[in-house]
Structure formats: structure tokens, C-alpha cells
Design a protein around this motif. Structure first.
Motif, PDB file in Angstrom:
ATOM      1  N   ARG A  22       0.856  -1.243  -0.175  1.00  0.00           N
ATOM      2  CA  ARG A  22       0.100  -0.098  -0.112  1.00  0.00           C
ATOM      3  C   ARG A  22       0.819   1.200  -0.027  1.00  0.00           C
ATOM      4  O   ARG A  22       0.572   2.380  -0.849  1.00  0.00           O
ATOM      5  CB  ARG A  22      -0.799   0.001   1.287  1.00  0.00           C
ATOM      6  N   ILE A  23       1.802   1.121   0.799  1.00  0.00           N
ATOM      7  CA  ILE A  23       2.619   2.588   0.734  1.00  0.00           C
ATOM      8  C   ILE A  23       3.482   2.719  -0.326  1.00  0.00           C
ATOM      9  O   ILE A  23       3.521   3.922  -0.880  1.00  0.00           O
ATOM     10  CB  ILE A  23       3.664   2.589   1.954  1.00  0.00           C
ATOM     11  N   TRP A  24       3.856   1.610  -0.933  1.00  0.00           N
ATOM     12  CA  TRP A  24       4.783   1.834  -2.228  1.00  0.00           C
ATOM     13  C   TRP A  24       3.596   2.060  -3.275  1.00  0.00           C
ATOM     14  O   TRP A  24       4.200   2.733  -4.279  1.00  0.00           O
ATOM     15  CB  TRP A  24       5.479   0.701  -2.732  1.00  0.00           C
ATOM     16  N   SER A  25       2.522   1.720  -3.165  1.00  0.00           N
ATOM     17  CA  SER A  25       1.602   2.192  -4.259  1.00  0.00           C
ATOM     18  C   SER A  25       1.541   3.779  -4.173  1.00  0.00           C
ATOM     19  O   SER A  25       1.036   4.262  -5.047  1.00  0.00           O
ATOM     20  CB  SER A  25       0.331   1.402  -4.101  1.00  0.00           C
ATOM     21  N   LEU A  26       1.504   4.256  -3.134  1.00  0.00           N
ATOM     22  CA  LEU A  26       0.999   5.614  -2.881  1.00  0.00           C
ATOM     23  C   LEU A  26       2.221   6.542  -3.113  1.00  0.00           C
ATOM     24  O   LEU A  26       2.121   7.677  -3.143  1.00  0.00           O
ATOM     25  CB  LEU A  26       0.459   5.996  -1.494  1.00  0.00           C
ATOM     26  N   VAL A  27       3.477   5.602  -3.197  1.00  0.00           N
ATOM     27  CA  VAL A  27       4.768   6.633  -3.531  1.00  0.00           C
ATOM     28  C   VAL A  27       4.858   6.462  -5.225  1.00  0.00           C
ATOM     29  O   VAL A  27       5.225   7.622  -5.787  1.00  0.00           O
ATOM     30  CB  VAL A  27       5.898   5.936  -2.914  1.00  0.00           C
ATOM     31  N   LEU A  28       4.576   5.352  -5.728  1.00  0.00           N
ATOM     32  CA  LEU A  28       4.823   4.991  -7.151  1.00  0.00           C
ATOM     33  C   LEU A  28       3.556   5.776  -8.024  1.00  0.00           C
ATOM     34  O   LEU A  28       3.937   6.458  -9.011  1.00  0.00           O
ATOM     35  CB  LEU A  28       5.007   3.686  -7.270  1.00  0.00           C
ATOM     36  N   PHE A  29       2.581   5.437  -7.715  1.00  0.00           N
ATOM     37  CA  PHE A  29       1.467   5.500  -8.605  1.00  0.00           C
ATOM     38  C   PHE A  29       1.153   7.057  -8.618  1.00  0.00           C
ATOM     39  O   PHE A  29       0.631   7.451  -9.874  1.00  0.00           O
ATOM     40  CB  PHE A  29       0.030   4.820  -8.369  1.00  0.00           C
ATOM     41  N   CYS A  89      -6.231   2.819  -2.362  1.00  0.00           N
ATOM     42  CA  CYS A  89      -5.271   2.646  -1.482  1.00  0.00           C
ATOM     43  C   CYS A  89      -5.196   3.880  -0.333  1.00  0.00           C
ATOM     44  O   CYS A  89      -4.936   3.751   0.775  1.00  0.00           O
ATOM     45  CB  CYS A  89      -3.682   2.602  -1.754  1.00  0.00           C
ATOM     46  N   ASN A  90      -5.703   5.312  -0.808  1.00  0.00           N
ATOM     47  CA  ASN A  90      -5.509   6.350  -0.140  1.00  0.00           C
ATOM     48  C   ASN A  90      -6.273   6.443   1.269  1.00  0.00           C
ATOM     49  O   ASN A  90      -5.901   6.662   2.384  1.00  0.00           O
ATOM     50  CB  ASN A  90      -5.644   7.409  -1.156  1.00  0.00           C
ATOM     51  N   LEU A  91      -7.755   5.907   1.065  1.00  0.00           N
ATOM     52  CA  LEU A  91      -8.462   5.739   2.241  1.00  0.00           C
ATOM     53  C   LEU A  91      -8.159   4.685   3.046  1.00  0.00           C
ATOM     54  O   LEU A  91      -8.085   5.044   4.555  1.00  0.00           O
ATOM     55  CB  LEU A  91      -9.928   5.354   1.679  1.00  0.00           C
ATOM     56  N   ALA A  92      -7.597   3.426   2.666  1.00  0.00           N
ATOM     57  CA  ALA A  92      -7.337   2.478   3.792  1.00  0.00           C
ATOM     58  C   ALA A  92      -5.986   3.016   4.381  1.00  0.00           C
ATOM     59  O   ALA A  92      -5.708   2.776   5.441  1.00  0.00           O
ATOM     60  CB  ALA A  92      -7.179   1.336   2.908  1.00  0.00           C
ATOM     61  N   PHE A  93      -5.032   3.661   3.650  1.00  0.00           N
ATOM     62  CA  PHE A  93      -3.677   4.200   4.004  1.00  0.00           C
ATOM     63  C   PHE A  93      -4.032   5.213   5.281  1.00  0.00           C
ATOM     64  O   PHE A  93      -3.450   5.104   6.313  1.00  0.00           O
ATOM     65  CB  PHE A  93      -2.915   4.528   3.360  1.00  0.00           C
ATOM     66  N   GLY A  94      -5.090   6.129   5.163  1.00  0.00           N
ATOM     67  CA  GLY A  94      -5.325   6.914   5.919  1.00  0.00           C
ATOM     68  C   GLY A  94      -5.788   6.311   7.249  1.00  0.00           C
ATOM     69  O   GLY A  94      -5.571   6.711   8.518  1.00  0.00           O
ATOM     70  N   THR A 156       4.792  16.057  -3.384  1.00  0.00           N
ATOM     71  CA  THR A 156       5.665  16.338  -2.555  1.00  0.00           C
ATOM     72  C   THR A 156       5.324  16.519  -1.032  1.00  0.00           C
ATOM     73  O   THR A 156       6.152  15.920  -0.369  1.00  0.00           O
ATOM     74  CB  THR A 156       5.958  17.862  -3.072  1.00  0.00           C
ATOM     75  N   VAL A 157       4.284  16.816  -0.673  1.00  0.00           N
ATOM     76  CA  VAL A 157       3.909  16.952   0.693  1.00  0.00           C
ATOM     77  C   VAL A 157       3.763  15.478   1.156  1.00  0.00           C
ATOM     78  O   VAL A 157       4.203  15.197   2.320  1.00  0.00           O
ATOM     79  CB  VAL A 157       2.597  17.582   0.750  1.00  0.00           C
ATOM     80  N   GLY A 161       6.347  13.258   4.546  1.00  0.00           N
ATOM     81  CA  GLY A 161       5.988  12.744   5.786  1.00  0.00           C
ATOM     82  C   GLY A 161       6.014  11.138   5.745  1.00  0.00           C
ATOM     83  O   GLY A 161       5.614  10.463   6.750  1.00  0.00           O
ATOM     84  N   THR A 162       6.879  10.390   4.867  1.00  0.00           N
ATOM     85  CA  THR A 162       7.116   9.293   4.885  1.00  0.00           C
ATOM     86  C   THR A 162       7.363   8.601   5.887  1.00  0.00           C
ATOM     87  O   THR A 162       7.175   7.295   6.258  1.00  0.00           O
ATOM     88  CB  THR A 162       7.596   8.856   3.494  1.00  0.00           C
ATOM     89  N   ARG A 163       8.567   9.343   6.774  1.00  0.00           N
ATOM     90  CA  ARG A 163       8.960   8.549   7.907  1.00  0.00           C
ATOM     91  C   ARG A 163       8.206   8.535   9.062  1.00  0.00           C
ATOM     92  O   ARG A 163       8.515   7.981  10.074  1.00  0.00           O
ATOM     93  CB  ARG A 163      10.376   9.500   8.237  1.00  0.00           C
TER      94      ARG A 163
END
Length: 221
Positions: A22-29, A89-94, A156-157, A161-163
Motif C-alpha cells: 500500500r505505501i509503495w503504491s501511494l509513492v509510485l502511482f 489505497c489512499n482511504l485505507a492508508f489514511g 511532494t507533501v 511525511g513518509t518517515r
């Protein structure tokens, strides 16, 4: 139609893949989404990337070249791929950022969903009014560049905050559920329907109830 169904199949499998990471999807896509928006902006801004205007004589209109059409379709392709990875992924990740077992976590989840749909609705209103006005009355290039820049800014925003994000590892496989449905449907294909099959539905509500949804129909039996 062939390309439409092909893209729909690609989107379905991309959703399954992004569920596992999920996190890599929100980074790549989002990068694919930004790339698609940038390509659409370039097609409107650079004269060599779109056909010449028709002018007053519509009989002399020249269609796009193979290269121009390929460049445009590649932009649509990047948009489809990007949306396939972001939306599931964005809703689930949130929601993963809050602990549902605590009171503060439940309040945080409710607040997140409220703000998400508020900002989503606001963004749709802006895109259907201000962006459309800019595209129709000022410039297509500027009208397409604004959402492309906003997408780049949001990426960018998000990357900043990825860390500090909470990473929840997925469990199980969505393919297992798909196979279970297929097996159960094949085993029950010869079962006789009851006289009132609507009462066997998972979420059945009486038509007389104030909370009734769509009325039950036998049209697709």
C-alpha cells in the motif's frame, strides 16, 4: 471497446497488486498520475503535439498524426495506471494511521473521513467550475497545468511525511476470496430458489421500512 476492456483488466490487477504494497503504491502511482497530467498539458501547450486549428473552413481540418495520437494516449494510460493505484489505497492508508481500539483513534478516523470527503467534494466543485472556465475562456494549457501542478505539490507533501506514517502489513490474499466466490457459486448453481429469495439476502430491508434502499426485483433471476 477492446482498449477499454483491456485498461479495465489492467486496473483490476493493479488494485490487487497495490493492496499488497500500500505505501509503495501511494509513492509510485501518484508519479504516474502526475506524468499523465504533464503529458496532457504538453499536448495543449506545444503546437507540434496537437493538430492545427480548423479555422473558418471546417472541410480543411487536419486530424492528428500517429505520433500526436500516441503521445496523447500515453498520457491517458499514465492517468489510468495512476488512478488504479491511488484510489483503492489512499482511504485505507489514511485509516491505518489511527488505532481503532482507542477512543482517540476512532475520533481520528471519523475526522479523517470527514475531511477527506469534504476536500474531495470541494476539489470536484473547483474542477467543474474554475478549471473548466480557465480551459474554455483563457487557455487549455493553463487549465491543464493547474491540476498537474497541484498533483505534483500533493506528491511532494506526501513524500515529506513518509518517515512518520504507520505501516500496517497486509494479511491474507484478495485472490483467495475471489476463488472462494467462484467455488461457492459453482457448487450452488443447481440450488432451487425459495419462494421469497429477498429474505435470504445479506442486507435485506423490508420495502415498508423507512431505511429501505432500492426495491427488490426478480428481473435478473
Amino acid at each position: 471497446m477492446f482498449w477499454f476492456y483491456t485498461w479495465m483488466q489492467i486496473r483490476t490487477w493493479l488494485k490487487i497488486i497495490c493492496w499488497r504494497t500500500r505505501i509503495w503504491s501511494l509513492v509510485l502511482f501518484p508519479l504516474f498520475e502526475t506524468q499523465g497530467m504533464l503529458i496532457l498539458t504538453l499536448t495543449a501547450a506545444i503546437p507540434q503535439l496537437h493538430p492545427s486549428p480548423c479555422g473558418t473552413d471546417s472541410s480543411k481540418c487536419v486530424g492528428p498524426t500517429a505520433g500526436q495520437l500516441t503521445f496523447l494516449l500515453s498520457g491517458f494510460g499514465f492517468l489510468v495506471i495512476g488512478a488504479s493505484g491511488i484510489r483503492p489505497c489512499n482511504l485505507a492508508f489514511g485509516a491505518d494511521q489511527f488505532n481503532p481500539n482507542t477512543e482517540s483513534g476512532r475520533r481520528g478516523t471519523n475526522s479523517f473521513f470527514n475531511w477527506y470527503y469534504f476536500t474531495f467534494t470541494f476539489a470536484v466543485m473547483v474542477s467543474l467550475t474554475i478549471i473548466v472556465y480557465v480551459q474554455s475562456n483563457i487557455s487549455w494549457a493553463i487549465g491543464l497545468a493547474i491540476p498537474a501542478f497541484m498533483m505534483f505539490l500533493s506528491c511532494t507533501v506526501f513524500f515529506v511525511g513518509t518517515r512518520i506514517y504507520v505501516m500496517v502489513l497486509p494479511q491474507g490474499s484478495p485472490l483467495t476470496s475471489v476463488v472462494q466466490v467462484i467455488v461457492a457459486a459453482s457448487k450452488k448453481r443447481k440450488l432451487a430458489l425459495p419462494d421469497q429469495p429477498q429474505k435470504s439476502l445479506f442486507d435485506f430491508m423490508s420495502p415498508n421500512s423507512i431505511n429501505s434502499k432500492l426495491p427488490y426485483t426478480d428481473q435478473f433471476r
